[in-house]
Write an enzyme that holds these catalytic residues in place. Structure first.
Site, PDB file in Angstrom:
ATOM      1  N   GLU A 194      29.839 -72.192   0.122  1.00  0.00           N
ATOM      2  CA  GLU A 194      29.650 -71.689   1.499  1.00  0.00           C
ATOM      3  C   GLU A 194      30.044 -70.652   1.853  1.00  0.00           C
ATOM      4  O   GLU A 194      31.319 -70.297   1.636  1.00  0.00           O
ATOM      5  CB  GLU A 194      29.768 -72.893   2.373  1.00  0.00           C
ATOM      6  CG  GLU A 194      29.333 -72.621   3.819  1.00  0.00           C
ATOM      7  CD  GLU A 194      28.050 -71.995   3.860  1.00  0.00           C
ATOM      8  OE1 GLU A 194      27.124 -72.991   3.525  1.00  0.00           O
ATOM      9  OE2 GLU A 194      27.707 -70.908   4.030  1.00  0.00           O
ATOM     10  N   LYS A 241      32.751 -67.732  -5.539  1.00  0.00           N
ATOM     11  CA  LYS A 241      33.312 -68.200  -4.119  1.00  0.00           C
ATOM     12  C   LYS A 241      34.737 -67.694  -4.063  1.00  0.00           C
ATOM     13  O   LYS A 241      35.112 -67.016  -2.986  1.00  0.00           O
ATOM     14  CB  LYS A 241      33.197 -69.731  -3.993  1.00  0.00           C
ATOM     15  CG  LYS A 241      33.815 -70.183  -2.654  1.00  0.00           C
ATOM     16  CD  LYS A 241      33.100 -69.622  -1.448  1.00  0.00           C
ATOM     17  CE  LYS A 241      33.876 -69.673  -0.221  1.00  0.00           C
ATOM     18  NZ  LYS A 241      33.443 -69.008   1.005  1.00  0.00           N
ATOM     19  N   CYS A 267      40.805 -70.371   4.850  1.00  0.00           N
ATOM     20  CA  CYS A 267      40.560 -70.115   3.236  1.00  0.00           C
ATOM     21  C   CYS A 267      41.085 -68.779   2.412  1.00  0.00           C
ATOM     22  O   CYS A 267      41.395 -69.027   1.353  1.00  0.00           O
ATOM     23  CB  CYS A 267      39.087 -70.186   3.155  1.00  0.00           C
ATOM     24  SG  CYS A 267      38.446 -71.867   3.682  1.00  0.00           S
TER      25      CYS A 267
END
Ligand code: NAD
Ligand code: UGA
Length: 465
Positions: free
Chosen positions: A162, A221, A277
């Site tokens: 995502e 990612k 993150c």
């Protein structure tokens, strides 16, 4: 194969908004979001939409449209897995806090538990989708667990990371730059990829849906986050050089950002990046690189984190230096605690680390943030374990009004770029503060010349007044 029911394990900042948008855009797919945290699920089911656990502009409207129609939130993990033909894993993957790889590697405990639970609960073949950000080659472990349970079922593993950013999750999901799907290059793998492509194709143009092998998807990612964080650390490094030389970091950012090869986005100098993150994913990449003995690669990316830590400390030290080298017993108002505007998320927020540094110098801090409750501020500080919880409560107050936070303060520090801080009555704040009244703008949201005119001693990031 056409997906009829989706189960998503993990109702957090990613699982909640992502699945809400899938349910909104695909009314003929039933979407069940499950979590082991009963309070979180209760909050997602709350009648009053202002009580849903994730604050994101526009999310309440999406939930209102789909919840109860084809979007459900539940703690019944096993029966939801059973019902679904596609299961997303969207659980947390924090940095390990113990054992081998402590402080660097991703803790895959929750992901593994999910894989085992899927294996145990399933009564039919399923497509399992990694939505969580995972180290490259994690799909192998998930596959291994699912294929060795002896239940005779077939599982296809896809990677579908995502890319939404908090605060803009809904527009990011509505209109993504791209959707990335990694899967096996076998007939079954291709069929699984196509099933997920068909879900997104309900609203995402086909040319924006990229398909790759699983390892490229997993690594892309980590790489995307590393590049984004690197841009922030790069401009922050330049901000220090600007302060030393009299250059202005905003002028430099504009000058370089107009080069189409560099581009204007993600060049805002700040007190340092936060969020759950960037740091975790870079540390993870550093750890993986070292595990392959790629020490130069590891050192290169680690520097992004070191620069970010330096920027936070530098900001705290600037406050101390300007308050005559001591903040002991002095009230400092913190405007903002979230790691960026338009979110109630505080994970790894720069505010926490700046506060911790100042508290160790015995400052008194009064925090105001429009979306972060008092308990969260204390929990964030207690988690660091720097001092006893009672001391944190003694030294830190949390105000429900920005003017109250600034009253009798020696300094105001802006830690989050909430729009409402730009339109505060700064003249009134000046009157309320002790003199000289200092403002340290860690987000470059105020006009320094105007602030000086009001009487403030004003400091920003990467520019001088
Ligand atoms: P989060 O902590 O907000 O949510 C994770 C949820 O999973 C929690 O509610 C937890 O209770 C639940 N959970 C954990 N183990 C479970 C289990 N075995 N069964 C059921 N529920 C379980 O985390 P998040 O911010 O949503 O992040 C999830 C993943 O997505 C992470 O890997 C993160 O790196 C990645 N990611 C996050 C963002 C972001 O903006 N936050 C963006 C992109 C990717
Ligand atoms: C980031 C990425 O932007 C998302 O694509 C990704 O999906 C997500 O991480 C993730 O994997 O979790 P997020 O952390 O929500 O999203 O927010 P960002 O907008 O990227 O901001 C991160 C931090 O960098 C914030 O503290 C922000 O204030 C800071 N930042 C960002 C700057 O200091 N300057 C900038 O120019 C941009």
């Amino acid at each position: 194969m056409k997906v009829k029911t989706i189960c998503c394990i993990g109702a957090g900042y990613v699982g909640g908004p992502t699945m809400s948008v899938i349910a909104q855009k695909c009314p003929d797919i039933k979407v069940i979001v499950v979590d082991i945290n009963q309070d979180r699920i209760d909050a997602w089911n709350h009648e009053d939409l202002s009580q849903i656990p994730v604050y994101e502009p526009g999310l309440d409207r999406v939930v209102a449209e789909a919840r109860g129609r084809n979007l459900f939130f539940s703690t019944d993990v096993n029966s939801s897995i059973q019902e679904a033909d596609m299961v997303f894993i969207s659980v947390n993957t924090p940095t390990k806090t113990y054992g081998e790889g402590k402080g660097m590697a991703a803790d895959l405990k929750w992901v593994e538990l999910c894989a085992r639970q899927i294996a145990e609960a399933s009564k039919s073949d399923k497509i399992v989708v990694e939505k969580s950000t995972l180290p490259v080659r994690t799909a192998q472990a998930v596959k291994d667990i699912l294929h060795n349970t002896g239940n005779g079922l077939k599982f296809q593993i896809l990677s579908n990371p995502e890319f939404l950013a908090e605060g803009t999750a809904i527009p990011d999901l509505d209109n993504p730059d791209r959707v990335l799907i990694g899967g096996d290059d076998t007939p079954e793998g291709k069929e699984a990829i196509q099933a997920l492509v068909d879900v997104y194709a309900n609203w995402v143009p086909r040319e924006k849906i990229l398909t790759t092998n699983v390892w490229s998807s997993e690594l892309s990612k980590l790489t995307a986050n590393a590049f984004l964080a690197q841009r922030v650390s790069s401009i922050n490094a330049i901000s220090e050089l600007c302060e030393a030389t009299g250059a202005n970091v905003e002028e430099v950012a504009k000058a370089i950002g107009t080069d189409s090869r560099i581009g204007p986005k993600f060049l805002k100098a700040s007190v340092g990046f936060g969020g759950s993150c960037f740091q975790k994913d870079i540390l993870n990449m550093v750890y993986i690189s070292r595990s392959y003995q790629l020490n130069e690669v590891a050192d290169y990316w680690e520097q992004v984190i070191k620069m970010n830590d330096h920027q936070k400390v530098r900001f705290a030290k600037k406050i101390i230096k300007n308050l005559y080298n001591t903040v002991s017993g002095k009230k400092i108002a913190f405007l903002g605690w979230a790691f960026k505007k338009d979110t109630n998320d505080t994970r790894e927020s720069a505010a926490i680390y700046v506060a911790d540094f100042l508290l160790s110098e015995r400052a008194n801090i009064c925090v105001y943030d429009p979306k972060v409750p008092k308990e969260k501020v204390y929990a964030d500080l207690d988690y660091l374990n720097t001092r006893f919880p009672e001391e944190n409560r003694q030294l830190v107050q949390v105000a429900t009004d920005p003017y109250e936070a600034c009253k009798d303060a020696h300094a105001v520090a802006i830690l989050t770029e909430w729009d409402e801080f730009k339109i505060l009555d700064w003249g009134q704040i000046y009157e309320l503060m002790l003199k000289p009244a200092n403002v340290f703008d860690g987000r470059n949201i105020l006009d320094g010349a105007e602030m000086n005119q009001l009487g403030f001693r004003f400091q920003a990031i990467g520019k001088s007044y």
